[in-house]
Design a protein around this motif. Sequence first.
Motif, PDB file in Angstrom:
ATOM      1  N   SER A  90     -36.192   4.724  16.589  1.00 15.84           N
ATOM      2  CA  SER A  90     -35.782   5.722  15.057  1.00 15.84           C
ATOM      3  C   SER A  90     -35.077   4.741  14.177  1.00 15.84           C
ATOM      4  O   SER A  90     -34.459   3.754  14.341  1.00 15.84           O
ATOM      5  CB  SER A  90     -34.065   6.172  16.376  1.00 15.84           C
ATOM      6  N   ALA A 149     -44.587  15.431  14.855  1.00 12.93           N
ATOM      7  CA  ALA A 149     -43.995  16.134  16.039  1.00 12.93           C
ATOM      8  C   ALA A 149     -44.666  15.408  17.773  1.00 12.93           C
ATOM      9  O   ALA A 149     -45.537  15.351  17.489  1.00 12.93           O
ATOM     10  CB  ALA A 149     -44.352  17.935  15.670  1.00 12.93           C
ATOM     11  N   ASP A 204     -28.146  12.457   5.815  1.00 14.98           N
ATOM     12  CA  ASP A 204     -29.115  12.462   5.984  1.00 14.98           C
ATOM     13  C   ASP A 204     -29.741  12.189   4.407  1.00 14.98           C
ATOM     14  O   ASP A 204     -30.661  12.053   4.102  1.00 14.98           O
ATOM     15  CB  ASP A 204     -30.194  13.523   6.921  1.00 14.98           C
ATOM     16  N   GLU A 247     -44.090  11.850   9.945  1.00 14.60           N
ATOM     17  CA  GLU A 247     -43.916  12.005  10.967  1.00 14.60           C
ATOM     18  C   GLU A 247     -44.295  12.931  12.051  1.00 14.60           C
ATOM     19  O   GLU A 247     -45.725  13.723  11.301  1.00 14.60           O
ATOM     20  CB  GLU A 247     -42.716  13.181  10.731  1.00 14.60           C
ATOM     21  N   THR A 293     -42.484   5.103   9.255  1.00 17.73           N
ATOM     22  CA  THR A 293     -43.431   3.892   7.643  1.00 17.73           C
ATOM     23  C   THR A 293     -44.369   3.559   7.718  1.00 17.73           C
ATOM     24  O   THR A 293     -44.039   2.699   8.225  1.00 17.73           O
ATOM     25  CB  THR A 293     -41.862   2.820   7.371  1.00 17.73           C
ATOM     26  N   ALA A 308     -44.248  10.254  19.360  1.00 14.20           N
ATOM     27  CA  ALA A 308     -43.376  11.124  18.123  1.00 14.20           C
ATOM     28  C   ALA A 308     -42.376  11.165  17.449  1.00 14.20           C
ATOM     29  O   ALA A 308     -41.979   9.769  17.971  1.00 14.20           O
ATOM     30  CB  ALA A 308     -42.914  12.960  18.817  1.00 14.20           C
ATOM     31  N   GLY A 309     -42.093  11.172  16.578  1.00 14.21           N
ATOM     32  CA  GLY A 309     -40.704  10.673  15.815  1.00 14.21           C
ATOM     33  C   GLY A 309     -41.388  10.384  14.183  1.00 14.21           C
ATOM     34  O   GLY A 309     -42.500  10.718  13.504  1.00 14.21           O
ATOM     35  N   VAL A 310     -40.521   9.795  13.409  1.00 19.28           N
ATOM     36  CA  VAL A 310     -40.870   9.331  11.646  1.00 19.28           C
ATOM     37  C   VAL A 310     -41.043   7.881  12.044  1.00 19.28           C
ATOM     38  O   VAL A 310     -40.616   6.599  11.933  1.00 19.28           O
ATOM     39  CB  VAL A 310     -39.706   9.548  11.091  1.00 19.28           C
ATOM     40  N   SER A 317     -42.985   4.040  17.982  1.00 19.96           N
ATOM     41  CA  SER A 317     -41.887   4.673  17.461  1.00 19.96           C
ATOM     42  C   SER A 317     -40.582   3.502  17.544  1.00 19.96           C
ATOM     43  O   SER A 317     -39.639   3.976  18.350  1.00 19.96           O
ATOM     44  CB  SER A 317     -41.927   6.028  17.955  1.00 19.96           C
ATOM     45  N   SER A 336     -42.483   8.160   4.443  1.00 15.42           N
ATOM     46  CA  SER A 336     -42.064   8.687   5.855  1.00 15.42           C
ATOM     47  C   SER A 336     -43.464   9.156   6.616  1.00 15.42           C
ATOM     48  O   SER A 336     -43.544  10.060   5.367  1.00 15.42           O
ATOM     49  CB  SER A 336     -40.984   9.162   6.119  1.00 15.42           C
TER      50      SER A 336
END
Length: 160
Positions: free
Chosen positions: A131, A69, A159, A67, A112, A108-110, A129, A65
């Motif tokens: 979710s 910002a 989570d 991330e 893989t 922005a986001g998480v 990105s 992962s």
Amino acid sequence: MISADLTLHSIAIRGSHIWRMFALTMFLLVITACGGANSMMLERYLADNEAALTVPASSDTTFVSFEVAPGTPAVTIGANLKAAGIIADDRPFEAYVRVNNLATRLDAGVFTLSPSMTLIDIVHALQNSRSAGRLITVREGWRLEQTSDWLAATDQFSDT
């Protein structure tokens, strides 16, 4: 005699004004040319380092992962990708993003990502990105209260 002096003085002032405008125009042209030269140097750098774009940093297929910002600049994203071991060098990342005008398109986001991805694939992923999703099947015939109780009991939205 006074009118002749005033005329020469006004010519000198106008000449000074024209000179300032000329100097300002030349300065702006030089600045613009340097920007173009910078772009050409980055394009040349990418051409000389094409393998950095198309060869993955590693054969390790482990996904991690990563991330980003909101508001993170491309240069910081590149440094963070390198620190995470996803890319080998952050300079080709920054050059590729700048040359292709992608800095404002990085989301922005998480994400893989894997070190086995090419730099181009990584940049593409950073522009899309999504979710993290989870598929939940609700049993047929359950009422809303039963579904709610089941979701809470099985901790579907934690989570951890």
